[in-house]
Design an enzyme around this catalytic site. Structure first.
Site, PDB file in Angstrom:
ATOM      1  N   GLU A  57       0.931  -1.075   0.084  1.00 32.25           N
ATOM      2  CA  GLU A  57      -0.013  -0.114   0.139  1.00 32.25           C
ATOM      3  C   GLU A  57       0.689   1.274  -0.023  1.00 32.25           C
ATOM      4  O   GLU A  57       0.469   2.367  -0.589  1.00 32.25           O
ATOM      5  CB  GLU A  57      -0.964  -0.041   1.307  1.00 32.25           C
ATOM      6  CG  GLU A  57      -1.972  -1.024   1.234  1.00 32.25           C
ATOM      7  CD  GLU A  57      -1.390  -2.330   2.099  1.00 32.25           C
ATOM      8  OE1 GLU A  57      -0.074  -2.713   1.848  1.00 32.25           O
ATOM      9  OE2 GLU A  57      -2.157  -3.155   2.629  1.00 32.25           O
ATOM     10  N   SER A 173      18.180 -42.629  -9.612  1.00 34.38           N
ATOM     11  CA  SER A 173      17.380 -41.892  -9.796  1.00 34.38           C
ATOM     12  C   SER A 173      17.347 -40.859 -10.565  1.00 34.38           C
ATOM     13  O   SER A 173      16.482 -39.637 -10.648  1.00 34.38           O
ATOM     14  CB  SER A 173      16.266 -41.617  -8.395  1.00 34.38           C
ATOM     15  OG  SER A 173      17.209 -40.397  -7.642  1.00 34.38           O
ATOM     16  N   TRP A 175      18.623 -39.013 -13.876  1.00 34.37           N
ATOM     17  CA  TRP A 175      17.395 -38.225 -13.566  1.00 34.37           C
ATOM     18  C   TRP A 175      16.315 -38.902 -14.515  1.00 34.37           C
ATOM     19  O   TRP A 175      16.560 -39.513 -15.506  1.00 34.37           O
ATOM     20  CB  TRP A 175      17.839 -36.971 -14.194  1.00 34.37           C
ATOM     21  CG  TRP A 175      18.786 -35.979 -13.826  1.00 34.37           C
ATOM     22  CD1 TRP A 175      20.059 -35.989 -14.528  1.00 34.37           C
ATOM     23  CD2 TRP A 175      18.825 -35.536 -12.679  1.00 34.37           C
ATOM     24  NE1 TRP A 175      21.003 -35.281 -13.270  1.00 34.37           N
ATOM     25  CE2 TRP A 175      20.244 -35.155 -12.382  1.00 34.37           C
ATOM     26  CE3 TRP A 175      17.938 -35.266 -11.405  1.00 34.37           C
ATOM     27  CZ2 TRP A 175      20.558 -34.195 -11.293  1.00 34.37           C
ATOM     28  CZ3 TRP A 175      18.294 -34.734 -10.192  1.00 34.37           C
ATOM     29  CH2 TRP A 175      19.643 -34.061 -10.192  1.00 34.37           C
ATOM     30  N   HIS A 306       7.994 -39.603   1.889  1.00 32.95           N
ATOM     31  CA  HIS A 306       6.372 -39.079   1.533  1.00 32.95           C
ATOM     32  C   HIS A 306       5.262 -39.923   2.139  1.00 32.95           C
ATOM     33  O   HIS A 306       4.319 -39.338   2.245  1.00 32.95           O
ATOM     34  CB  HIS A 306       6.790 -39.247   0.082  1.00 32.95           C
ATOM     35  CG  HIS A 306       7.193 -38.158  -0.757  1.00 32.95           C
ATOM     36  ND1 HIS A 306       7.586 -38.312  -2.032  1.00 32.95           N
ATOM     37  CD2 HIS A 306       7.607 -36.940  -0.349  1.00 32.95           C
ATOM     38  CE1 HIS A 306       8.287 -37.033  -2.312  1.00 32.95           C
ATOM     39  NE2 HIS A 306       8.316 -36.229  -1.287  1.00 32.95           N
TER      40      HIS A 306
HETATM   41  N1  LIG Z   1      12.661 -39.687  -7.828  1.00 28.39           N
HETATM   42  C1  LIG Z   1      12.439 -39.119  -6.762  1.00 28.39           C
HETATM   43  O1  LIG Z   1      11.664 -37.842  -6.901  1.00 28.39           O
HETATM   44  C2  LIG Z   1      13.227 -39.375  -5.616  1.00 28.39           C
HETATM   45  C3  LIG Z   1      13.367 -38.236  -4.801  1.00 28.39           C
HETATM   46  C4  LIG Z   1      13.920 -38.471  -3.577  1.00 28.39           C
HETATM   47  C5  LIG Z   1      14.584 -39.949  -3.197  1.00 28.39           C
HETATM   48  N2  LIG Z   1      14.904 -40.757  -4.412  1.00 28.39           N
HETATM   49  C6  LIG Z   1      15.160 -42.083  -4.021  1.00 28.39           C
HETATM   50  O2  LIG Z   1      14.586 -42.680  -3.039  1.00 28.39           O
HETATM   51  C7  LIG Z   1      15.618 -43.330  -2.579  1.00 28.39           C
HETATM   52  C8  LIG Z   1      15.614 -43.188  -1.020  1.00 28.39           C
HETATM   53  O3  LIG Z   1      14.441 -43.271  -0.283  1.00 28.39           O
HETATM   54  P1  LIG Z   1      14.030 -43.925   1.011  1.00 28.39           P
HETATM   55  O4  LIG Z   1      12.434 -44.300   1.020  1.00 28.39           O
HETATM   56  O5  LIG Z   1      14.876 -45.180   1.101  1.00 28.39           O
HETATM   57  O6  LIG Z   1      14.223 -42.893   2.245  1.00 28.39           O
HETATM   58  P2  LIG Z   1      13.908 -41.551   2.493  1.00 28.39           P
HETATM   59  O7  LIG Z   1      12.321 -41.400   2.431  1.00 28.39           O
HETATM   60  O8  LIG Z   1      14.649 -40.510   1.913  1.00 28.39           O
HETATM   61  O9  LIG Z   1      14.285 -41.572   4.198  1.00 28.39           O
HETATM   62  C9  LIG Z   1      13.523 -42.348   4.967  1.00 28.39           C
HETATM   63  C10 LIG Z   1      14.498 -42.392   6.334  1.00 28.39           C
HETATM   64  O10 LIG Z   1      14.324 -40.963   6.882  1.00 28.39           O
HETATM   65  C11 LIG Z   1      13.921 -41.208   8.163  1.00 28.39           C
HETATM   66  N3  LIG Z   1      12.858 -40.660   8.934  1.00 28.39           N
HETATM   67  C12 LIG Z   1      12.793 -39.697   9.774  1.00 28.39           C
HETATM   68  N4  LIG Z   1      11.334 -39.356  10.385  1.00 28.39           N
HETATM   69  C13 LIG Z   1      10.898 -40.235   9.277  1.00 28.39           C
HETATM   70  C14 LIG Z   1       9.451 -40.234   9.164  1.00 28.39           C
HETATM   71  N5  LIG Z   1       8.424 -39.390  10.069  1.00 28.39           N
HETATM   72  N6  LIG Z   1       8.814 -40.768   8.175  1.00 28.39           N
HETATM   73  C15 LIG Z   1       9.810 -41.538   7.145  1.00 28.39           C
HETATM   74  N7  LIG Z   1      11.246 -41.562   7.169  1.00 28.39           N
HETATM   75  C16 LIG Z   1      11.721 -40.850   8.594  1.00 28.39           C
HETATM   76  C17 LIG Z   1      14.181 -42.582   8.653  1.00 28.39           C
HETATM   77  O11 LIG Z   1      15.403 -42.816   8.813  1.00 28.39           O
HETATM   78  P3  LIG Z   1      16.134 -42.774  10.386  1.00 28.39           P
HETATM   79  O12 LIG Z   1      15.952 -43.876  11.177  1.00 28.39           O
HETATM   80  O13 LIG Z   1      17.645 -42.690  10.012  1.00 28.39           O
HETATM   81  O14 LIG Z   1      15.550 -41.389  10.820  1.00 28.39           O
HETATM   82  C18 LIG Z   1      13.673 -43.477   7.238  1.00 28.39           C
HETATM   83  O15 LIG Z   1      14.372 -44.550   7.183  1.00 28.39           O
HETATM   84  C19 LIG Z   1      16.782 -43.130  -3.222  1.00 28.39           C
HETATM   85  O16 LIG Z   1      17.048 -44.222  -4.150  1.00 28.39           O
HETATM   86  C20 LIG Z   1      16.585 -42.090  -3.839  1.00 28.39           C
HETATM   87  O17 LIG Z   1      17.438 -41.804  -5.014  1.00 28.39           O
HETATM   88  C21 LIG Z   1      13.768 -40.385  -5.230  1.00 28.39           C
END
Ligand SMILES: NC(=O)c1ccc[n+]([C@@H]2O[C@H](COP(=O)([O-])OP(=O)(O)OC[C@H]3O[C@@H](n4cnc5c(N)ncnc54)[C@H](OP(=O)(O)O)[C@@H]3O)[C@@H](O)[C@H]2O)c1
Length: 376
Positions: A57, A173, A175, A306
């Site tokens: 404003e 992943s 790209w 997620h």
């Molecule tokens: N294409 C895409 O858009 C994309 C994006 C991202 C990743 N990725 C791929 O995804 C893979 C990794 O994913 P991921 O599922 O293994 O791991 P993530 O979702 O990145 O991490 C999961 C970890 O986060 C921690 N965490 C803490 N609080 C949490 C909660 N409330 N809920 C869930 N997790 C929590 C836990 O580890 P702690 O016990 O150590 O706390 C859990 O094991 C890789 O291969 C990567 O390249 C792809």
């Protein structure tokens, strides 16, 4: 043209002007303002650019000068009535002797919440509330959500193959999507005050999580947030280079003290929250981020994190980029933990926007109205 149609047209302009502050105004709202004189000619426009600088404003009134007297001000959000870092906008409007103020939305911030409108009216200025309210609410969604819920507007971002997979069987992943979609994702980062990943992604991808190569003005780099409840991620790589951007680790009592010391020595902030198994309490994490002035957080995965957000009904938006690749059943899914046992109970999403980005598609979803997980 009717008064209503003219009001609506000018409010549309005010919203468009306000959008110019989207990346730089937070934690303040990216308000826009248009002033017209007695004849209806636009004589001033303004937007809020940065915290601590004049509000929309004030810029618009400065441009209008004497021509504002007896004119109308269009503002996307209720003018403020309190002394913050700058004086109240209500005083500036009263002093400029505008005859009428058209406001799209009341400001839910406790310090305003109708007081700005009351003060204008008691100064004898006519106030119309609600013109362009839906469009203004869409523009200011993250700000309004933060003030109304005490949580940041939480955007899940994922890049998936045509068959809905986020990483190949070997874990790679990069790209899944092409350069246009990745550039778009950087713009999404630039509109967020924090970017979050889980420990699995931090280990697999060693991400930098900074805003890079975007056109136009950008605010400070978003806060990089790592969720690592067990201290699996070493304090190395770009994520722990705090010269690039600040880093905040949410963890739990499970993380070894030496790891916590290592994170802190690298310059990261560390906050312990409660957990259920390996899942940190997302409500606590989000409340903490809201308290750090994060209006919008971009959750960049991975699929385990997620899934937690979806299951906890804490995803306010889902942005899925669909890349032109197929990965098959051994590849990682988009959500790597259960979110429903039956279709009847499955979270439903409302498709808000579809856009093409090179060979890829961007889909924007919000939780469908009436689903069990619309929490506000
Ligand atoms: N294409 C895409 O858009 C994309 C994006 C991202 C990743 N990725 C791929 O995804 C893979 C990794 O994913 P991921 O599922 O293994 O791991 P993530 O979702 O990145 O991490 C999961 C970890 O986060 C921690 N965490 C803490 N609080 C949490 C909660 N409330 N809920 C869930 N997790 C929590 C836990 O580890 P702690 O016990 O150590 O706390 C859990 O094991 C890789 O291969 C990567 O390249 C792809």
């Amino acid at each position: 043209m009717s008064t209503e149609a003219r009001d609506s047209e000018r409010m549309t302009l005010a919203i468009r002007i306000g959008e110019q502050g989207r990346r730089t105004a937070p934690p303040n709202p990216w308000v826009g303002c248009v002033i017209v004189d007695r004849t209806g000619a636009v004589v001033g426009t303004g937007f809020h650019e940065r915290p601590g600088t004049p509000h929309a404003e004030v810029h618009a009134l400065a441009e209008a000068g004497e021509r504002a007297r007896g004119g109308t001000a269009y503002t996307t959000l209720e003018p403020c009535s309190h002394h913050g870092r700058t004086p109240p906008c209500v005083d500036a409007l009263v002093e400029a002797a505008v005859a009428r103020v058209v406001v799209a939305l009341e400001d839910p911030d406790d310090r305003v919440a109708g007081a700005g409108i009351d003060r204008l009216r008691s100064a004898g200025i006519a106030v119309d509330l609600g013109t362009g309210a839906d469009a203004a609410a869409a523009s200011l969604r993250a700000y309004l959500h933060h003030r109304r819920t005490g949580r940041p507007y939480t955007v899940l971002k994922t890049a998936v193959s045509v068959d809905g997979r986020t990483a190949a069987a070997d874990g790679s992943s990069r790209w899944i999507t092409g350069p246009e979609a990745r550039a778009d994702a950087h713009r999404l980062r630039a509109e967020s005050q924090a970017v979050m990943v889980g420990a699995g992604t931090a280990l697999a991808d060693r991400p930098t999580l900074t805003v890079r190569d975007v056109d136009g003005p950008v605010g400070p780099q978003p806060l990089r947030v790592l969720l690592d409840g067990s201290g699996r991620v070493p304090a190395e790589g770009p994520l722990f280079d705090v010269a690039l951007a600040p880093t905040l680790v949410y963890t739990s009592e499970r993380a070894p003290g030496a790891r916590v010391d290592e994170w802190r020595a690298a310059g990261a902030k560390v906050v312990a929250v409660r957990r259920t198994g390996s899942e940190l309490w997302l409500d606590s994490v989000l409340a903490g981020l809201a308290g750090r002035d994060v209006l919008q957080v971009l959750v960049e995965g991975g699929p385990t994190l997620h899934a937690s957000f979806v299951r906890a009904c804490l995803a306010d938006r889902l942005v899925a980029y669909i890349g032109n690749v197929t990965l098959g059943p051994d590849a990682l899914p988009m959500l790597a933990a259960p979110v429903t046992a039956s279709l009847a109970a499955a979270p439903r999403w409302h498709l808000e926007h579809v856009a093409r980005a090179g060979h890829d598609v961007r889909l924007d979803y919000e939780p469908a109205d009436g689903t069990r997980w619309w929490r506000d």
